[in-house]
Enzyme design. Structure first.
Site, PDB file in Angstrom:
ATOM      1  CG  LEU A  17      29.026  22.186  47.997  1.00 42.17           C
ATOM      2  CD1 LEU A  17      28.135  21.187  47.275  1.00 42.17           C
ATOM      3  CD2 LEU A  17      29.640  23.162  46.998  1.00 42.17           C
ATOM      4  CD  GLU A 498      48.974  28.917  63.827  1.00 43.98           C
ATOM      5  OE1 GLU A 498      47.945  29.134  63.167  1.00 43.98           O
ATOM      6  OE2 GLU A 498      50.113  28.975  63.328  1.00 43.98           O
ATOM      7  CD  GLU A 619      45.320  36.135  47.094  1.00 41.19           C
ATOM      8  OE1 GLU A 619      44.538  36.899  47.664  1.00 41.19           O
ATOM      9  OE2 GLU A 619      45.641  35.022  47.553  1.00 41.19           O
ATOM     10  CG  HIS A 708      45.983  22.236  50.192  1.00 39.68           C
ATOM     11  ND1 HIS A 708      47.312  22.585  50.124  1.00 39.68           N
ATOM     12  CD2 HIS A 708      45.333  23.297  50.711  1.00 39.68           C
ATOM     13  CE1 HIS A 708      47.445  23.825  50.578  1.00 39.68           C
ATOM     14  NE2 HIS A 708      46.276  24.273  50.935  1.00 39.68           N
TER      15      HIS A 708
END
Length: 773
Positions: A17, A498, A619, A708
């Site tokens: 997907l 990074e 969270e 995002h």
């Protein structure tokens, strides 16, 4: 006694997907191919469950991006700004759907994405529905009906899955003042009726309503809406059978409410909350089936058959065989697809692999438990029981798990270990004197784009196609380019990019004792973003420095300040598959001590700005507020232990994304980070209000653009956001940064966006200077 599954991973066993959607967004594959790959995944998932022997197989658990967004599209809860997308030439309903998730910036349109936030206390993110006063709903998309029919054509009568109407409304956000989103139930219910009627016409028998909000604190008004809604649905569809699914915590004070609803089966999570069983049984109606969530849908450890069978036996004695179902605790979308894909014994050693079960294996565990709990258990099932017992015994007794030195260090932690030398006002003066940063200091959250080339170097190193020296040379060159480019655009605090890292948790786990990994244990985080959570199987320690080499190298390339980048203990815990044989607080504190060692070594190497990311601290909150204090006590303490080994002039940053801080702002302040960076762009700086009301004393970097989404905002848009921030937070406290790390973005959009961001910060500085003069 029947078995049911609540949901199955939709990414495909080889992440099909992800690949097809990302190729579609890049214009490299056709719309028809996307649909075909989706169909292939659905068919494979249904067949796996059918072959395993699951009695009630879910449909509508597949999604091209997010199941909450699927429902918004289905209900026509489509914000007006997106309708231009569907009207653009050549666009499809799928393009509209992706625009809602990711934003849209072509065809002369520039549309922001919908807000995204965490799915309860998991690391899955959903697209937040937008609600307006007197909003009308209608059946816009028939995916749930189409997929039921699709499975039926294969000879599989599925159990369609719907987010329950109350949970769907509670997941959303009011975009206007002066109304309560729960009041929209009267407008939403007719769409549910329309859907259920169509499913009934197709001879659907069972319908699954997911109502996880029943495991949260509810006010009286919402409780009454639950009663009225399900009473109405039952009256309207007396022939359909409803299963009400709850998960992630106990029913608690909603037990009487949940058991009183006129449904045919009630599912409860007995992994997260085994203690609720007796109370639920006591209140359960005489004809209601109880679905036992015994197989852990959120972790990767094998089920303990003996313990589960004891529970099943107990419930059967009270309810009878026909009123007991066996199921996973929740949907399996939080589990990797198939343990059989783990063939590399140098990645996952056989001793640890035998302790694990992924989604495909969990489905088999559910069916095996059914057979073992029945009266006609065969030889093969008894062999599976013996095999399961052996695996659990070897895990308990394994010498891999326990490290006395780690346990001893844990026992010697003092209050001083969780405190900086002086308070923030003292530290701030020392840091200002040393760092000499301007107002609206600019930085990024840490990572830069990981191109195919960068990822290929890591793959080549693992395969032995290049030497470690050759790999290091490539990373050095990429780091040099990133540092020089940041200097060129005049960022104030730089990062090394990074490029040597895979995932922000996996990278650290690979270097910590007590962790192991998978080669293909992917789970969905959001959309096509998949992660491979590390597996914490034993006591944790840091054998050697993990990040100092690359941070120190990057600092040597520039006269500007270089920020050291670490992942915090709570986030490493939350985003890993965690051992379930000791309290999570103990495991978290072990991680905190390891990160503390790294922070001290970075400071010693000359890194005076160190970021310890904690995006998962919100969270990790328990769903029930009465459980918050205990969690926040050890979570905040773990962060402070990790950050408190340095001198006062070393500036500690932390980063949090997609969090609501209103109810834990005191705890965020208690973390005592010198600078916190947060996601605020999708919410248009709304999240800052709580920091202003609280008079948050430390420094804040509100994200000025959404990473995002591929959309690149201009500097004027960022200035508008910064002006909103400035209206509630003093200039001296504000930093300027993106919402999150840039690893998943492309270089072109990243460069354009950061140039605009620096321009916005300079415009804000100039405005302050002009005002003063």
């Amino acid at each position: 006694m029947l078995t049911q599954n609540l949901g199955y991973p939709r990414i495909g066993s080889q992440r099909e997907l992800k690949k097809v959607c990302e190729n579609y967004w890049a214009g490299k594959t056709a719309y028809s191919n996307v649909l075909q790959v989706g169909k292939n995944i659905r068919h494979e998932n249904w067949q796996i469950q059918k072959d395993a022997g699951i009695d009630l197989i879910p449909s509508n658990d597949f999604s091209f991006y997010d199941h909450v967004l699927d429902h918004s599209l289905m209900f026509s809860a489509i914000p007006q700004r997106y309708y231009d997308v569907i009207h653009s030439k050549g666009n499809t309903e799928l393009d509209l759907y992706f625009a809602m998730a990711r934003g849209y910036q072509k065809d002369g349109l520039d549309i922001t994405a919908m807000e995204m936030t965490k799915w309860f206390d998991t690391n899955y993110h959903y697209i937040v529905p937008e609600f307006y006063k007197d909003q009308q709903f209608k059946l816009f998309n028939t995916k749930i009906i189409d997929e039921f029919y699709e499975a039926k054509q294969l000879g599989i009568i599925t159990k369609p899955v719907l987010i329950g109407p109350i949970t769907y409304l509670l997941l959303g956000k009011e975009k206007q003042i002066g109304f309560d989103k729960i009041d929209l139930i009267k407008n939403l219910l007719p769409v549910y009726v329309d859907i259920l009627k169509k499913l009934q016409d197709l001879k659907a028998e069972w319908i699954q309503f997911d109502e996880p909000f029943l495991a949260l604190d509810l006010d009286e008004k919402t409780q009454q809406v639950y009663r009225d809604t399900y009473k109405y649905l039952r009256k309207t569809f007396p022939q359909l059978k409803f299963v009400l699914s709850t998960y992630f915590d106990r029913l608690g004070n909603n037990t009487e409410l949940a058991t009183s609803l006129p449904v045919d089966a009630l599912h409860i999570d007995l992994v997260r909350s085994p203690q609720q069983l007796n109370e639920v049984i006591t209140h359960l109606h005489a004809d209601t089936i109880l679905s036992l969530g015994l197989v852990d849908g959120r972790n990767i450890w094998k089920n303990d058959f003996e313990a589960s069978l004891a529970i099943i036996k107990k419930v059967k004695e009270k309810l009878g065989d026909e009123r007991v179902w066996i199921a996973p605790s929740c949907s399996l979308i939080h589990s990797p697809c198939d343990l059989k894909n783990e063939t590399n014994e140098t990645v996952l050693i056989p001793e640890i692999k035998q302790w694990l079960a992924f989604a495909k294996q969990k489905v088999s565990e559910i069916v095996t438990l059914k057979h073992l709990a029945g009266e006609n258990s065969g030889v093969s099932h008894q062999y599976q029981l013996a095999e399961n017992q052996y695996a659990n015994i070897t895990r308990r007794n394994s010498t891999l798990i326990h490290n006395p030195a780690v346990k001893d260090r844990l026992s010697k932690i003092t209050k001083a270990d969780a405190s900086r030398l002086n308070t923030f006002p003292v530290r701030k003066q020392l840091q200002q004197r040393l760092l000499n940063l301007p107002l609206f200091a600019t930085t990024t959250i840490g990572s830069f784009p990981q191109t195919k080339e960068v990822r290929s170097w890591r793959a080549q190193l693992k395969k032995g196609d290049i030497t470690e020296a050759e790999y290091n040379k490539l990373i050095e060159e990429e780091t040099q380019k990133a540092v020089k480019w940041q200097e060129k655009i005049d960022l104030d605090v730089l990062v090394h990019g990074e490029f040597e890292r895979n995932d922000m948790v996996e990278y650290f786990g690979e270097q910590l004792a007590g962790f192991t990994f998978t080669a293909n244990g992917w789970v969905q985080s959001y959309g096509t973003r998949c992660v491979k959570p590390p597996i914490i199987y034993g006591d944790i320690s840091r054998p050697e420095a993990m990040t100092v080499k690359w941070s120190a190298y990057a600092q040597s390339l520039t006269d500007k300040w270089m920020k050291g980048m670490l992942t915090g203990p709570v986030t490493i815990l939350q985003w890993s598959f965690v051992r379930n044989d000791q309290p999570r607080s103990e495991t978290c504190t072990q991680i905190a001590l390891a990160i503390r060692d790294e922070v001290v070594d970075l400071e010693t190497a000359g890194i005076k700005i160190i970021q310890i990311d904690e995006p998962a601290i919100r969270e990790g909150l328990p769903l029930r507020k009465q459980d918050w204090a205990a969690y926040l006590d050890w979570a905040v303490k773990a962060f402070r232990i990790s950050a408190s080994g340095v001198q006062d002039d070393t500036q500690i940053h932390t980063h949090m994304c997609y969090s609501e801080f209103n109810d834990i702002i005191q705890n965020i302040a208690d973390m005592d980070a010198d600078v916190i960076t947060i996601e605020t762009s999708r919410s248009q700086m709304e999240l800052l209000d709580v920091f202003a009301d609280f008079k948050y004393p430390n420094e804040i970097g509100p994200g000025v653009y959404d990473i995002h989404s591929p959309r690149v905002p201009n500097s004027a848009e960022m200035v508008d956001l910064l002006k909103k921030a400035k209206a509630v937070i003093p200039d001296q406290q504000l930093w300027v940064n993106p919402d999150c790390g840039l690893k998943t973005r492309g270089w072109d959009e990243t460069k354009r966006a950061l140039i605009e961001m620096v321009s916005a910060a300079k415009e804000m500085r100039a405005a302050v200077t002009e005002t003063i003069s």
